[in-house]
Design an enzyme around this catalytic site. Structure first.
Site, short mmCIF file in Angstrom:
data_model
loop_
_atom_site.label_atom_id
_atom_site.label_comp_id
_atom_site.label_asym_id
_atom_site.label_seq_id
_atom_site.Cartn_x
_atom_site.Cartn_y
_atom_site.Cartn_z
N CYS A 17 5.02 16.28 24.34
CA CYS A 17 3.92 16.69 25.22
C CYS A 17 3.57 18.15 24.89
CB CYS A 17 4.38 16.60 26.67
SG CYS A 17 5.79 17.68 26.98
N HIS A 46 15.08 18.72 26.09
CA HIS A 46 16.24 17.83 26.05
C HIS A 46 16.19 16.89 24.86
CE1 HIS A 46 17.17 18.49 30.59
NE2 HIS A 46 17.78 19.36 29.82
N HIS A 79 12.00 23.86 31.09
CA HIS A 79 12.23 23.29 32.43
C HIS A 79 12.01 24.30 33.55
CE1 HIS A 79 14.90 21.43 29.39
NE2 HIS A 79 14.35 20.34 29.87
N CYS A 101 7.18 25.40 30.95
CA CYS A 101 5.91 24.69 30.80
C CYS A 101 4.94 25.17 31.88
CB CYS A 101 6.13 23.18 30.94
SG CYS A 101 4.58 22.28 30.94
N HIS A 129 19.19 18.67 38.10
CA HIS A 129 18.32 18.77 36.91
C HIS A 129 17.80 20.20 36.82
CE1 HIS A 129 14.83 18.31 34.28
NE2 HIS A 129 15.46 17.25 33.80
N GLU A 131 15.05 21.51 36.00
CA GLU A 131 13.72 21.78 36.59
C GLU A 131 13.82 21.90 38.11
OE1 GLU A 131 10.37 19.17 35.57
OE2 GLU A 131 9.42 19.83 37.42
N THR A 170 8.28 17.29 37.86
CA THR A 170 7.13 16.80 37.08
C THR A 170 7.43 15.52 36.30
OG1 THR A 170 7.83 18.16 35.21
CG2 THR A 170 6.19 19.13 36.71
N CYS A 200 3.51 15.29 35.94
CA CYS A 200 2.54 15.82 34.97
C CYS A 200 1.82 14.69 34.22
CB CYS A 200 3.24 16.75 33.98
SG CYS A 200 4.23 15.88 32.78
N SER A 273 10.26 14.73 24.96
CA SER A 273 10.96 15.71 24.12
C SER A 273 11.46 15.12 22.81
CB SER A 273 12.13 16.32 24.91
OG SER A 273 12.80 15.32 25.64
S1 SF4 Z 1 5.97 19.26 32.76
FE1 SF4 Z 1 5.17 17.55 31.55
S2 SF4 Z 1 3.93 18.57 29.98
FE2 SF4 Z 1 5.32 20.10 30.81
S3 SF4 Z 1 7.14 20.04 29.49
FE3 SF4 Z 1 7.55 18.71 31.25
S4 SF4 Z 1 6.96 16.68 30.49
FE4 SF4 Z 1 5.99 18.16 29.14
#
Ligand code: SF4
EC number: 1.17.7.4
Length: 316
Positions: A17, A46, A79, A101, A129, A131, A170, A200, A273
Site C-alpha cells: 500500500c 511487518h 504503524h 503512515c 498491536h 498501531e 486501520t 484504510c 506489507s
Molecule cells: S494505514 Fe493502510 S495505507 Fe497506511 S500503512 Fe497501514 S495498511 Fe498501508
C-alpha cells in the site's frame, strides 16, 4: 507425466500500500543521507523479506528506543508510535524520522481532537498491536479504553456515556468492525466517531478483492507475515466468504502441498506489507507442479501515493 490443471485467481488490489511504500523509501533515503547504521524502531513494516533487505543495506531493527545510541538516526515505523517515543528521542537530542503512515497519523489527530473537546476515547483495535499502542499513546495513560470485540462493548466502563468518541485501528476486518461500531452506537447513542470507521483504503480494497475471489476457490493463500494484522484479516475474510482452506504463507517454502492435494482453483492475494516478488515466487512454485492459468480478478484500482519528504530533516 502430465501436470494437473490449476486456475489461479489473482486478487487485485493486493500487496504493498502507499503507507508501506513510503516507509520503506524513508529508510532507504535515511541510509543514503546518513550512512549505515540507521536504527529503526520496530519492523518498519511487518514483513521479514522487506526487513532483511533493509538490514542488508544498513538498517538496524530494535524494539525500543533505549536500544539505539544517541548519535545515530532512528526511524519510527509505519504503524505509528506513542507520543512518549519522539519525546524521549528529543530529550536525548537524537535525529529521528517518523515514517508513520499518514492515514494512521490522521487517526492520531482525530483522537487528540476528541480529547481536547472533553470526550473520553474508545479505540477498536487489537491489544498489543503497535498501531493500537501508538494511537492509545497519543493521549495520557488511561484516557483511551480498548475494545476488541462486540462482547467487550457490553463490559466497557466509561466515565460519562454522553461524552464519548471512538477511533479504530486501520487494518481491522471491515465486517467485524461494522458490528462493533453498531454495538457501541446502540449502547452509547451520543458517541462521536468517523462516518463508518478508520479502516484504510488499502485494507478495505484487499478485503473486497478476497470476497470476490474466495467463493470460487478450493483454496486461497495470503502472502504475508504472521504478525501482519491486515494479512491475518484476509485469511479470515476468505474463510468467512466460502473458501474452505485459507492460509497465510510468508514464502513458497511454507506452502503445505499435502493440504492442497486435488485442488483445481486457487486464490492468491498478499497483505499490504508483502512485496510482489513473493507473490511471483508462490505462483512459480505452483507452475512447477501444475499446468497453471492465471486470471486477474480486479475489484478496484489504486493510484494513491504518499509523498516522501525530499530532504529528511532533523526535527527541531
Ligand atoms: S494505514 Fe493502510 S495505507 Fe497506511 S500503512 Fe497501514 S495498511 Fe498501508
Amino acid at each position: 507425466m502430465t501436470q494437473p490443471d490449476l486456475t489461479i485467481y489473482l486478487a487485485a488490489p493486493r500487496g504493498f500500500c502507499a503507507g508501506v511504500d513510503r516507509a520503506i523509501k524513508i529508510v532507504e533515503m535515511a541510509i543514503e543521507k546518513w550512512g549505515a547504521p540507521v536504527y529503526v524502531r520496530h519492523e518498519i513494516v511487518h514483513n521479514k523479506f522487506v526487513v532483511d533487505s533493509l538490514r542488508d543495506k544498513g538498517a538496524v531493527f530494535v524494539e525500543e528506543l533505549d536500544e539505539c545510541p544517541d548519535d545515530r538516526p532512528v526511524i519510527f515505523s509505519a504503524h505509528g508510535v506513542p507520543k512518549s517515543v519522539p519525546a524521549a528521542a528529543t530529550k536525548r537530542e537524537m535525529v529521528f524520522v517518523d515514517a508513520t503512515c499518514p492515514l494512521v497519523s490522521k487517526v492520531h489527530i482525530e483522537a487528540e481532537r476528541h480529547y481536547d473537546n472533553g470526550l473520553q476515547m474508545i479505540m477498536i483495535g487489537h491489544a498489543g498491536h503497535p498501531e493500537t499502542l501508538g494511537t492509545m499513546g497519543q493521549l495520557p495513560e488511561g484516557e483511551v479504553l480498548l475494545v476488541e470485540t462486540v462482547a467487550d462493548v457490553a463490559k466497557v466502563d466509561v466515565r460519562d456515556p454522553s461524552k464519548l468518541a471512538f477511533v479504530t485501528q486501520t487494518t481491522l476486518s471491515v465486517d467485524d468492525t461494522i458490528d462493533i461500531v453498531a454495538a457501541l452506537r446502540e449502547r452509547f447513542p451520543a458517541i462521536v466517531g468517523p462516518h463508518k470507521e478508520d479502516i484504510c483504503y488499502a485494507t478495505t480494497n484487499r478485503q473486497e478483492a478476497v470476497k470476490a475471489v474466495a467463493p470460487d476457490c478450493d483454496a486461497l493463500l495470503v502472502v504475508g507475515a504472521p504478525n501482519s494484522s491486515n494479512s491475518k484479516r484476509l485469511v479470515e475474510v476468505a474463510a468467512k466468504n466460502g473458501c474452505n482452506y485459507a492460509q497465510l504463507v510468508q514464502r513458497a517454502t511454507e506452502i503445505d502441498w499435502r493440504a492442497l492435494d486435488g485442488i483445481r482453483t486457487l486464490g492468491i492475494t498478499a497483505g499490504a506489507s508483502a512485496p510482489e516478488v513473493l507473490v511471483n515466487e508462490v505462483i512459480d512454485a505452483f507452475r512447477d507442479r501444475y499446468n497453471v492459468t492465471v486470471q486477474l480478478i480486479e475489484t478496484a484500482q489504486e493510484n494513491i501515493e504518499f509523498k516522501v519528504p525530499r530532504v529528511l530533516r532533523i526535527p527541531a
